[in-house]
Scaffold this motif. Structure first.
Motif, PDB file in Angstrom:
ATOM      1  N   GLY A 148      49.440   7.281  35.903  1.00 32.35           N
ATOM      2  CA  GLY A 148      49.911   7.042  34.535  1.00 32.35           C
ATOM      3  C   GLY A 148      51.423   7.036  34.468  1.00 32.35           C
ATOM      4  O   GLY A 148      52.105   7.609  35.341  1.00 32.35           O
ATOM      5  N   ALA A 149      51.953   6.331  33.468  1.00 31.13           N
ATOM      6  CA  ALA A 149      53.412   6.302  33.260  1.00 31.13           C
ATOM      7  C   ALA A 149      53.730   6.159  31.779  1.00 31.13           C
ATOM      8  O   ALA A 149      54.804   5.708  31.405  1.00 31.13           O
ATOM      9  CB  ALA A 149      54.028   5.156  34.061  1.00 31.13           C
ATOM     10  N   GLY A 150      52.780   6.534  30.919  1.00 30.89           N
ATOM     11  CA  GLY A 150      53.012   6.494  29.476  1.00 30.89           C
ATOM     12  C   GLY A 150      53.770   7.731  29.015  1.00 30.89           C
ATOM     13  O   GLY A 150      54.367   8.446  29.837  1.00 30.89           O
ATOM     14  N   GLY A 151      53.752   7.981  27.710  1.00 31.34           N
ATOM     15  CA  GLY A 151      54.538   9.080  27.135  1.00 31.34           C
ATOM     16  C   GLY A 151      54.188  10.430  27.745  1.00 31.34           C
ATOM     17  O   GLY A 151      55.079  11.198  28.145  1.00 31.34           O
ATOM     18  N   ALA A 152      52.895  10.732  27.843  1.00 33.70           N
ATOM     19  CA  ALA A 152      52.487  12.043  28.356  1.00 33.70           C
ATOM     20  C   ALA A 152      52.801  12.149  29.851  1.00 33.70           C
ATOM     21  O   ALA A 152      53.240  13.201  30.331  1.00 33.70           O
ATOM     22  CB  ALA A 152      51.001  12.269  28.099  1.00 33.70           C
ATOM     23  N   ALA A 153      52.595  11.049  30.588  1.00 37.52           N
ATOM     24  CA  ALA A 153      52.883  11.060  32.028  1.00 37.52           C
ATOM     25  C   ALA A 153      54.367  11.310  32.283  1.00 37.52           C
ATOM     26  O   ALA A 153      54.739  12.037  33.215  1.00 37.52           O
ATOM     27  CB  ALA A 153      52.453   9.731  32.656  1.00 37.52           C
ATOM     28  N   VAL A 167      51.439   6.547  40.303  1.00 33.88           N
ATOM     29  CA  VAL A 167      50.525   5.407  40.465  1.00 33.88           C
ATOM     30  C   VAL A 167      50.217   4.886  39.065  1.00 33.88           C
ATOM     31  O   VAL A 167      49.725   5.641  38.225  1.00 33.88           O
ATOM     32  CB  VAL A 167      49.211   5.841  41.149  1.00 33.88           C
ATOM     33  N   ASN A 168      50.563   3.625  38.818  1.00 30.42           N
ATOM     34  CA  ASN A 168      50.337   3.093  37.462  1.00 30.42           C
ATOM     35  C   ASN A 168      49.975   1.616  37.523  1.00 30.42           C
ATOM     36  O   ASN A 168      50.447   0.891  38.400  1.00 30.42           O
ATOM     37  CB  ASN A 168      51.596   3.281  36.594  1.00 30.42           C
ATOM     38  N   ARG A 169      49.121   1.203  36.572  1.00 29.78           N
ATOM     39  CA  ARG A 169      48.682  -0.197  36.528  1.00 29.78           C
ATOM     40  C   ARG A 169      49.870  -1.124  36.287  1.00 29.78           C
ATOM     41  O   ARG A 169      50.088  -2.086  37.006  1.00 29.78           O
ATOM     42  CB  ARG A 169      47.642  -0.337  35.402  1.00 29.78           C
ATOM     43  N   ASN A 170      50.677  -0.825  35.279  1.00 26.63           N
ATOM     44  CA  ASN A 170      51.868  -1.624  34.975  1.00 26.63           C
ATOM     45  C   ASN A 170      53.001  -1.190  35.910  1.00 26.63           C
ATOM     46  O   ASN A 170      53.488  -0.058  35.836  1.00 26.63           O
ATOM     47  CB  ASN A 170      52.256  -1.405  33.510  1.00 26.63           C
ATOM     48  N   GLN A 171      53.392  -2.120  36.794  1.00 30.59           N
ATOM     49  CA  GLN A 171      54.355  -1.781  37.845  1.00 30.59           C
ATOM     50  C   GLN A 171      55.714  -1.371  37.280  1.00 30.59           C
ATOM     51  O   GLN A 171      56.325  -0.399  37.725  1.00 30.59           O
ATOM     52  CB  GLN A 171      54.504  -2.990  38.768  1.00 30.59           C
ATOM     53  N   GLU A 172      56.186  -2.125  36.292  1.00 34.95           N
ATOM     54  CA  GLU A 172      57.529  -1.869  35.750  1.00 34.95           C
ATOM     55  C   GLU A 172      57.626  -0.453  35.184  1.00 34.95           C
ATOM     56  O   GLU A 172      58.584   0.288  35.456  1.00 34.95           O
ATOM     57  CB  GLU A 172      57.806  -2.903  34.654  1.00 34.95           C
ATOM     58  N   ARG A 173      56.585  -0.069  34.386  1.00 32.94           N
ATOM     59  CA  ARG A 173      56.595   1.278  33.797  1.00 32.94           C
ATOM     60  C   ARG A 173      56.515   2.343  34.884  1.00 32.94           C
ATOM     61  O   ARG A 173      57.184   3.377  34.805  1.00 32.94           O
ATOM     62  CB  ARG A 173      55.417   1.425  32.830  1.00 32.94           C
ATOM     63  N   GLY A 174      55.694   2.077  35.911  1.00 35.11           N
ATOM     64  CA  GLY A 174      55.543   3.042  37.000  1.00 35.11           C
ATOM     65  C   GLY A 174      56.840   3.232  37.770  1.00 35.11           C
ATOM     66  O   GLY A 174      57.261   4.357  38.058  1.00 35.11           O
ATOM     67  N   ASP A 223      43.194  16.894  34.829  1.00 32.43           N
ATOM     68  CA  ASP A 223      43.093  15.763  33.916  1.00 32.43           C
ATOM     69  C   ASP A 223      43.773  16.153  32.609  1.00 32.43           C
ATOM     70  O   ASP A 223      43.555  17.252  32.086  1.00 32.43           O
ATOM     71  CB  ASP A 223      41.616  15.411  33.677  1.00 32.43           C
ATOM     72  N   GLY A 224      44.611  15.252  32.081  1.00 29.92           N
ATOM     73  CA  GLY A 224      45.263  15.518  30.795  1.00 29.92           C
ATOM     74  C   GLY A 224      44.302  15.363  29.623  1.00 29.92           C
ATOM     75  O   GLY A 224      44.558  15.875  28.531  1.00 29.92           O
ATOM     76  N   ILE A 225      43.203  14.674  29.854  1.00 34.29           N
ATOM     77  CA  ILE A 225      42.255  14.409  28.754  1.00 34.29           C
ATOM     78  C   ILE A 225      41.499  15.686  28.397  1.00 34.29           C
ATOM     79  O   ILE A 225      41.004  16.383  29.283  1.00 34.29           O
ATOM     80  CB  ILE A 225      41.277  13.288  29.178  1.00 34.29           C
TER      81      ILE A 225
HETATM   82  P1  NDP Z   1      50.218   6.046  26.524  1.00 32.98           P
HETATM   83  O1  NDP Z   1      49.514   5.016  25.719  1.00 32.98           O
HETATM   84  O2  NDP Z   1      51.676   6.252  26.364  1.00 32.98           O
HETATM   85  O3  NDP Z   1      49.956   5.742  28.102  1.00 32.98           O
HETATM   86  C1  NDP Z   1      48.692   5.348  28.571  1.00 32.98           C
HETATM   87  C2  NDP Z   1      48.647   5.342  30.093  1.00 32.98           C
HETATM   88  O4  NDP Z   1      47.310   5.072  30.504  1.00 32.98           O
HETATM   89  C3  NDP Z   1      49.533   4.278  30.732  1.00 32.98           C
HETATM   90  O5  NDP Z   1      50.000   4.736  31.972  1.00 32.98           O
HETATM   91  C4  NDP Z   1      48.527   3.124  30.936  1.00 32.98           C
HETATM   92  O6  NDP Z   1      48.875   2.260  31.996  1.00 32.98           O
HETATM   93  C5  NDP Z   1      47.304   3.903  31.343  1.00 32.98           C
HETATM   94  N1  NDP Z   1      46.060   3.163  31.119  1.00 32.98           N
HETATM   95  C6  NDP Z   1      45.395   3.013  29.949  1.00 32.98           C
HETATM   96  N2  NDP Z   1      44.270   2.296  30.138  1.00 32.98           N
HETATM   97  C7  NDP Z   1      44.236   1.981  31.471  1.00 32.98           C
HETATM   98  C8  NDP Z   1      43.323   1.244  32.291  1.00 32.98           C
HETATM   99  N3  NDP Z   1      42.233   0.695  31.793  1.00 32.98           N
HETATM  100  N4  NDP Z   1      43.609   1.131  33.625  1.00 32.98           N
HETATM  101  C9  NDP Z   1      44.723   1.703  34.151  1.00 32.98           C
HETATM  102  N5  NDP Z   1      45.614   2.407  33.416  1.00 32.98           N
HETATM  103  C10 NDP Z   1      45.379   2.540  32.096  1.00 32.98           C
HETATM  104  O7  NDP Z   1      49.399   7.394  26.245  1.00 32.98           O
HETATM  105  P2  NDP Z   1      49.888   8.915  26.438  1.00 32.98           P
HETATM  106  O8  NDP Z   1      50.758   8.983  27.636  1.00 32.98           O
HETATM  107  O9  NDP Z   1      50.392   9.462  25.171  1.00 32.98           O
HETATM  108  O10 NDP Z   1      48.491   9.659  26.746  1.00 32.98           O
HETATM  109  C11 NDP Z   1      47.840   9.531  27.997  1.00 32.98           C
HETATM  110  C12 NDP Z   1      46.673  10.505  28.069  1.00 32.98           C
HETATM  111  O11 NDP Z   1      47.134  11.850  28.027  1.00 32.98           O
HETATM  112  C13 NDP Z   1      45.683  10.344  26.916  1.00 32.98           C
HETATM  113  O12 NDP Z   1      44.371  10.358  27.451  1.00 32.98           O
HETATM  114  C14 NDP Z   1      45.899  11.576  26.070  1.00 32.98           C
HETATM  115  O13 NDP Z   1      44.690  12.006  25.475  1.00 32.98           O
HETATM  116  C15 NDP Z   1      46.370  12.600  27.110  1.00 32.98           C
HETATM  117  N6  NDP Z   1      47.209  13.637  26.486  1.00 32.98           N
HETATM  118  C16 NDP Z   1      46.762  14.935  26.515  1.00 32.98           C
HETATM  119  C17 NDP Z   1      47.496  15.953  25.936  1.00 32.98           C
HETATM  120  C18 NDP Z   1      46.945  17.350  25.974  1.00 32.98           C
HETATM  121  O14 NDP Z   1      47.508  18.226  25.297  1.00 32.98           O
HETATM  122  N7  NDP Z   1      45.905  17.639  26.744  1.00 32.98           N
HETATM  123  C19 NDP Z   1      48.787  15.703  25.286  1.00 32.98           C
HETATM  124  C20 NDP Z   1      49.189  14.298  25.306  1.00 32.98           C
HETATM  125  C21 NDP Z   1      48.403  13.322  25.884  1.00 32.98           C
HETATM  126  P3  NDP Z   1      49.819   0.966  31.762  1.00 32.98           P
HETATM  127  O15 NDP Z   1      51.223   1.477  31.783  1.00 32.98           O
HETATM  128  O16 NDP Z   1      49.480   0.116  32.936  1.00 32.98           O
HETATM  129  O17 NDP Z   1      49.413   0.356  30.451  1.00 32.98           O
END
Ligand code: NDP
Length: 286
Positions: free
Chosen positions: A130-135, A153-160, A224-226
């Motif tokens: 992951g490379a989104g906000g939480a990552a 490791v992230n699907r979107n290369q640029e963000r990773g 797992d963050g989930i």
């Molecule tokens: P973002 O939307 O910012 O990031 C989502 C990430 O998931 C990106 O890296 C994205 O990759 C990846 N992703 C989504 N779908 C797929 C897929 N089908 N295949 C591959 N990669 C995928 O979300 P957040 O960072 O805010 O949240 C991420 C997770 O963390 C969520 O599940 C959230 O519930 C959890 N979380 C848990 C917290 C807790 O307190 N336990 C607190 C905050 C978040 P790409 O860049 O390629 O799109």
């Protein structure tokens, strides 16, 4: 003693807000310490964020959380940022310090707190999906907590790649990006494997990370963050391999603990917060 009827206010700005259980654990912790504080869960659209922040300031809210999609956009409306929020570039907790709104990020520190009892982090090697906000928050805080090396490791290369550079340039840890190839092989020397993507999040609970499960070794701690559901497919697989596992509930509770401390200056009861959360989410294994 004269009575007063004015509560201190905190809360959350997000959309969707419907399934956010944070208020339940925060209010339980306030009550447990005899604090007349409230936590109001607010549904706020992106166009209304500025007015919501100004409203919170006008009403002298003591602080608020920001969640999807406001973690980055809220920064434009704040007075200053704490150190890790500045590096991460995202805010999930705003603290009213003498009328100034300061942005902090407790997501990553919450994760670090939740994993610490399962693994001493100093000099460890991490594979982070992951490379989104939480990552971003988790990677930066793991690096500041002393891990030696992080593979993003992230699907979107640029963000990773951007996250790997962010960690390498702003923290003492080494970091590199790995493309997420089919049936990704986790390097055998990894100590900690973390999913911070949204793969497996309710309602898509059967979704699985595309990894070669043979590369998960029993010596690895798998997190797992989930938190909804707490027992993701990844956690189930890791347990079947004999790994120590850490689910996302610990991160949720611990980031709440840190926000509580920022706002009130007091330490909440983690047991009370966990009990309130497990009640609200009908979970027995918290
Ligand atoms: P973002 O939307 O910012 O990031 C989502 C990430 O998931 C990106 O890296 C994205 O990759 C990846 N992703 C989504 N779908 C797929 C897929 N089908 N295949 C591959 N990669 C995928 O979300 P957040 O960072 O805010 O949240 C991420 C997770 O963390 C969520 O599940 C959230 O519930 C959890 N979380 C848990 C917290 C807790 O307190 N336990 C607190 C905050 C978040 P790409 O860049 O390629 O799109």
């Amino acid at each position: 003693m004269s009575k007063h009827f004015l509560s201190e206010l905190t809360g959350s700005f997000a959309t969707p807000a419907l399934e956010n259980p944070t208020g339940v654990m925060m209010e339980a912790a306030y009550q447990n310490l005899g604090l007349d504080w409230r936590y109001i869960n607010c549904e706020i659209q992106p166009d209304d964020l500025k007015n919501a922040v100004l409203g919170a300031k006008a009403m002298n809210w003591r602080g608020f959380n920001c969640s999807i999609p406001h973690k980055v956009s809220v920064i434009a409306h704040l007075d200053d940022l704490g150190e890790s929020a500045r590096i991460i570039g995202a805010v999930n907790t705003v603290v009213n310090r003498d009328g100034k709104l300061i942005g902090e990020n407790t997501d990553g520190r919450g994760f670090v707190e939740s994993v610490k009892s399962s693994l001493a982090l100093a000099n460890k090697r991490v594979v982070l999906f992951g490379a989104g906000g939480a990552a971003r928050a988790v990677a930066v805080e793991l690096a500041l907590a002393g891990v030696a090396h992080i593979i993003i490791v992230n699907r979107n290369q640029e963000r990773g790649q951007e996250l790997a550079s962010l960690v390498a340039e702003n923290t003492p840890a080494d970091a590199e990006y790995h493309a997420w190839t089919q049936q990704y092989q986790i390097p055998a020397e990894a100590d900690l494997v973390i999913n911070v993507t949204s793969i497996g999040l309710f309602p898509n609970v059967d979704a699985e990370l595309d990894i070669d499960t043979e590369s998960i070794k029993s010596s690895m701690v798998v997190a797992d963050g989930i938190f909804n559901p707490p027992e993701t497919r990844l956690i189930q697989t890791a347990k079947s391999k004999g790994c120590t596992t850490v689910n996302g509930l610990g991160m949720l509770v611990q980031q709440g603990v840190i926000a509580f401390e920022y706002w009130t200056g007091k330490t909440p009861s983690i047991d009370v917060m966990k009990a309130a959360l497990s009640d609200a989410l009908d979970i027995t294994d918290l």
